[in-house]
Scaffold this active site. Structure first.
Site: not given
Length: 355
Positions: A10, A104-105
């Site tokens: 993350d 983003d993850e």
């Protein structure tokens, strides 16, 4: 079954961190990524913006009030997508089993890795180091035998942290946690569990499967498994997003005419979540559940995809006119969603966001 090795990575305050990296004048300052406007919501905030992070899901105007000294910047999603692709290239050095959740993850299955590192922990440590040295960004990572535990672990020492849950540590880690840490446990479900004197995962584990299934249906089966640290879901590479939505169940049933504030709030949540998705949604969905538990949906696909939170909100509100039930009908749940996702080049997107 062979124990799997799963990493959840993350990126830390991704949008704000990219802005600070690319503009040295922003470093050390509280940065908030958001559109200006009374109905706009915060997309991301730098780690230093603690007050804004607490108000992450609230309107821009509240974030501005809580942190008046912050630097507010409009989102630049083409740039964030480009950086996200660079992060993914780093992942690919270690495994092909990558399941992105957003820009983003992502989950990574490193049960076998390309670099012959002996442990998943070393893979995670190497990935974080490569992201830092090559992209000048930080990422938090969780390592565990399954996706459920890895995602919890990645948040444990955030930001810029690494946390590992070994198979023999599952019970000692999991059982003391509050039950709301389980995916799918919102405020309504949490309250129902508290009525059953279930406040921790240890409490939940003491309940038998028939009771949970009778109370919560298929979610009861899922809760039974998660309380035991069981999650057999696989890391699926390139799984396309089918839909993004937010919904709310009311304490008391409400009339259709009274739903506008709830629809506005849920549209904001849905819009914010969709901004992390690299693909574009074309269809707006309004979901309702009547007091008799009948579910109905209404949807609309405009000529061009919704280009702002306000546009999404207006479409969702207009869908109420197509419900066609008695004005005195009451509802116990409302949801706002986006679906029919496609790649940017295949969508008639407005250039300000996607060009």
């Amino acid at each position: 079954m062979k124990t799997r090795k799963i990493i959840h990575v993350d990126m830390d305050a991704f949008y704000a961190s990219v802005e600070q990296r690319d503009d040295p004048q922003l470093r050390g300052k509280p940065v908030v990524v958001a559109w200006r406007g009374n109905r706009s919501v915060v997309c991301a905030a730098s780690v230093r913006s603690a007050k804004v992070r607490r108000a992450f899901r609230h309107a821009f105007v509240r974030a501005e009030r809580l942190c008046p000294n912050a630097v507010f910047l409009p989102p630049d999603f083409p740039r964030y997508r480009a950086v996200s692709r660079q992060v993914r290239e780093i992942f690919k050095r270690h495994t092909d089993l990558i399941e992105p959740l957003s820009l983003d993850e992502a989950y990574l299955d490193v049960s076998e890795n390309k670099t012959d590192l002996p442990t998943a922990t070393q893979v995670a440590r190497t990935i974080r180091a490569q992201i830092r040295s090559e992209l000048t960004l930080t990422a938090s990572a969780g390592v565990a035998p399954n996706k459920f535990l890895a995602k919890i672990a990645s948040d444990w020492k955030k930001p810029d942290g690494l946390f590992v849950i070994q198979p023999e540590e599952i019970n000692s880690f999991l059982l003391p946690l509050p039950v709301e840490r389980l995916p799918g446990v919102g405020k309504v479900t949490e309250e129902k569990l508290k009525q059953l004197e279930v406040q921790t995962i240890a409490d939940l584990r003491r309940m038998d499967l028939p009771t949970l299934e009778g109370r919560f249906g298929r979610y009861g089966v899922r809760f039974y498994e998660l309380a035991r640290g069981i999650d057999n879901s696989e890391v699926v590479p390139d799984r396309p997003t089918q839909s993004i939505s937010a919904e709310d169940t009311f304490e008391q049933d409400v009339l259709l005419a009274e739903l506008e504030p709830m629809i506005r709030k849920l549209a904001e949540h849905t819009w914010t979540a969709s901004r992390k998705e690299s693909r574009i949604a074309r269809t707006v969905v309004l979901k309702l559940k009547t007091s008799e538990f009948k579910i109905l949906t209404r949807s609309h696909t405009p000529v061009s995809p919704p280009s702002s939170c306000e546009e999404l909100t207006n479409i969702a509100l207009s869908l109420r006119e197509r419900v066609g039930l008695n004005p005195l009908q009451r509802f116990r749940l409302v949801g706002v969603g986006l679906s029919n996702f496609c790649d940017p080049e295949n969508a008639s997107a407005q250039p300000a966001l996607f060009a």
